[in-house]
Design a protein around this motif. Structure first.
Motif, PDB file in Angstrom:
ATOM      1  N   GLN A 136     -19.294 -38.703  -1.276  1.00 10.38           N
ATOM      2  CA  GLN A 136     -20.718 -38.208  -0.945  1.00 10.38           C
ATOM      3  C   GLN A 136     -21.245 -39.073  -0.049  1.00 10.38           C
ATOM      4  O   GLN A 136     -21.847 -38.694   1.079  1.00 10.38           O
ATOM      5  N   ALA A 137     -21.309 -40.331  -0.311  1.00  9.44           N
ATOM      6  CA  ALA A 137     -22.006 -41.261   0.594  1.00  9.44           C
ATOM      7  C   ALA A 137     -21.457 -41.343   2.097  1.00  9.44           C
ATOM      8  O   ALA A 137     -22.166 -41.417   3.021  1.00  9.44           O
ATOM      9  N   GLU A 138     -20.077 -41.006   2.412  1.00 11.01           N
ATOM     10  CA  GLU A 138     -19.437 -40.913   3.672  1.00 11.01           C
ATOM     11  C   GLU A 138     -19.636 -39.429   4.237  1.00 11.01           C
ATOM     12  O   GLU A 138     -18.993 -39.131   5.342  1.00 11.01           O
ATOM     13  N   GLY A 139     -20.300 -38.607   3.633  1.00  8.52           N
ATOM     14  CA  GLY A 139     -20.507 -37.175   3.871  1.00  8.52           C
ATOM     15  C   GLY A 139     -19.535 -36.288   3.725  1.00  8.52           C
ATOM     16  O   GLY A 139     -19.667 -35.065   4.344  1.00  8.52           O
ATOM     17  N   ALA A 181     -10.346 -41.570   3.839  1.00  9.98           N
ATOM     18  CA  ALA A 181      -9.700 -40.725   4.677  1.00  9.98           C
ATOM     19  C   ALA A 181      -9.257 -39.502   3.922  1.00  9.98           C
ATOM     20  O   ALA A 181      -8.618 -39.478   3.089  1.00  9.98           O
ATOM     21  N   ARG A 182      -9.557 -38.408   4.725  1.00  9.58           N
ATOM     22  CA  ARG A 182      -9.301 -36.992   3.971  1.00  9.58           C
ATOM     23  C   ARG A 182      -8.055 -36.273   4.884  1.00  9.58           C
ATOM     24  O   ARG A 182      -7.961 -36.546   6.111  1.00  9.58           O
ATOM     25  N   ASN A 197      -7.149 -40.917   0.819  1.00  9.36           N
ATOM     26  CA  ASN A 197      -6.944 -42.161   0.666  1.00  9.36           C
ATOM     27  C   ASN A 197      -8.040 -43.069   0.592  1.00  9.36           C
ATOM     28  O   ASN A 197      -8.896 -42.614   1.624  1.00  9.36           O
ATOM     29  N   ILE A 198      -8.249 -43.771  -0.497  1.00  9.87           N
ATOM     30  CA  ILE A 198      -9.446 -44.676  -0.581  1.00  9.87           C
ATOM     31  C   ILE A 198      -9.176 -46.215  -0.197  1.00  9.87           C
ATOM     32  O   ILE A 198      -8.265 -46.553  -0.989  1.00  9.87           O
ATOM     33  N   PHE A 199      -9.587 -46.465   0.890  1.00  9.59           N
ATOM     34  CA  PHE A 199      -9.384 -47.995   1.333  1.00  9.59           C
ATOM     35  C   PHE A 199     -10.403 -49.062   0.535  1.00  9.59           C
ATOM     36  O   PHE A 199     -11.438 -48.585   0.283  1.00  9.59           O
ATOM     37  N   LEU A 240      -0.250 -32.091   9.801  1.00  6.15           N
ATOM     38  CA  LEU A 240      -1.318 -32.654   9.001  1.00  6.15           C
ATOM     39  C   LEU A 240      -2.381 -33.218   9.988  1.00  6.15           C
ATOM     40  O   LEU A 240      -1.981 -33.691  11.044  1.00  6.15           O
ATOM     41  N   ASP A 241      -3.648 -33.269   9.619  1.00  2.00           N
ATOM     42  CA  ASP A 241      -4.767 -34.031  10.197  1.00  2.00           C
ATOM     43  C   ASP A 241      -5.402 -34.925   9.394  1.00  2.00           C
ATOM     44  O   ASP A 241      -5.201 -34.779   8.058  1.00  2.00           O
ATOM     45  N   VAL A 242      -5.814 -36.045   9.752  1.00  2.46           N
ATOM     46  CA  VAL A 242      -6.766 -37.078   9.183  1.00  2.46           C
ATOM     47  C   VAL A 242      -7.786 -37.104   9.654  1.00  2.46           C
ATOM     48  O   VAL A 242      -8.309 -37.431  10.758  1.00  2.46           O
ATOM     49  N   GLU A 243      -9.241 -37.174   8.626  1.00  3.37           N
ATOM     50  CA  GLU A 243     -10.392 -37.317   8.968  1.00  3.37           C
ATOM     51  C   GLU A 243     -10.707 -38.541   8.244  1.00  3.37           C
ATOM     52  O   GLU A 243     -10.710 -38.523   7.077  1.00  3.37           O
TER      53      GLU A 243
END
Length: 208
Positions: free
Chosen positions: A80-83, A35-36, A49-51, A26-29
């Motif tokens: 959306q706000a985070e891109g 975090a996706r 993950n929504i912190f 896995l990768d994390v962005e």
């Protein structure tokens, strides 16, 4: 899609499981509070993950939680706000329901498993591979469907058992942590008058 939240043990993080990633790399962005989690191989999203989620809305429940459409819309605004361009889709279908075994045959590669066709709604039947010794044609029981989280935290996803596809699990009282559950193998046996597809209600469906 599974929403899970446990502030006391994990922190103020809403975890959203989109699909089973198995043992894949896995990768994390991460962007801001979001975090996706995606497959390294092809970038497919498997979780979010929504912190600091309590800054968006309060969640009183613990474990698997079910969000309102308004709460999911607020999450999508944050993405959306985070891109991020993807959207989270709310899934409000019950994950533990009354089911009935309408067909059952022995697994061709096992001496204890059966391949069951289980009616989980008036218009829906799923295949479940099970080894319960009391499974039988016509039995009504409680079914955990894909997207369910068991009391111990196990997640239910479509899978395979010895080459046969399985789309859920028929539950024992112990697996559902029901009071006074018998300490023996076997799925819950419901009365014949229980309605297929009814959401599981311990007060209604369990007496011991």
């Amino acid at each position: 899609m599974i929403f899970t939240y446990n502030k006391e043990y994990v922190g103020d993080v809403l975890m959203i499981i989109v699909k089973n990633s198995g043992d894949a790399k896995l990768d994390v962005e991460r962007k801001g509070k979001v975090a996706r989690v995606c497959l390294k191989e092809n970038g497919e999203t498997v979780a979010w993950n929504i912190f600091e989620v309590s800054s968006l809305f309060e969640i009183a429940e613990r474990g698997q939680v079910f969000l309102t459409d308004e709460q999911v819309a607020r999450l999508n605004q944050e993405l959306q706000a985070e891109g991020f361009t993807e959207e989270i889709v709310n899934d409000k279908e019950p994950k533990f329901v009354v089911g009935e075994i309408v067909e059952m045959v022995a697994h061709p590669d096992s001496d204890h498993l059966n391949i069951c066709q289980v009616a989980v709604a008036s218009d829906k039947t799923v295949q479940i591979v099970a080894g319960a010794p009391n499974a039988r044609l016509g039995l009504k029981t409680i079914v955990a469907l894909p997207g369910a989280m068991m009391p111990k935290g196990n997640l239910i996803f479509p899978g395979e058992l010895r080459g046969e596809k399985s789309f859920g699990m028929m539950c024992s009282p112990r697996e559902l942590h029901l009071p006074n559950a018998p300490q023996k193998r076997g799925i819950i046996e419901l009365s014949e008058d229980q309605v297929i597809g009814t959401p599981f209600d311990p007060a209604k469906h369990w007496t011991a």
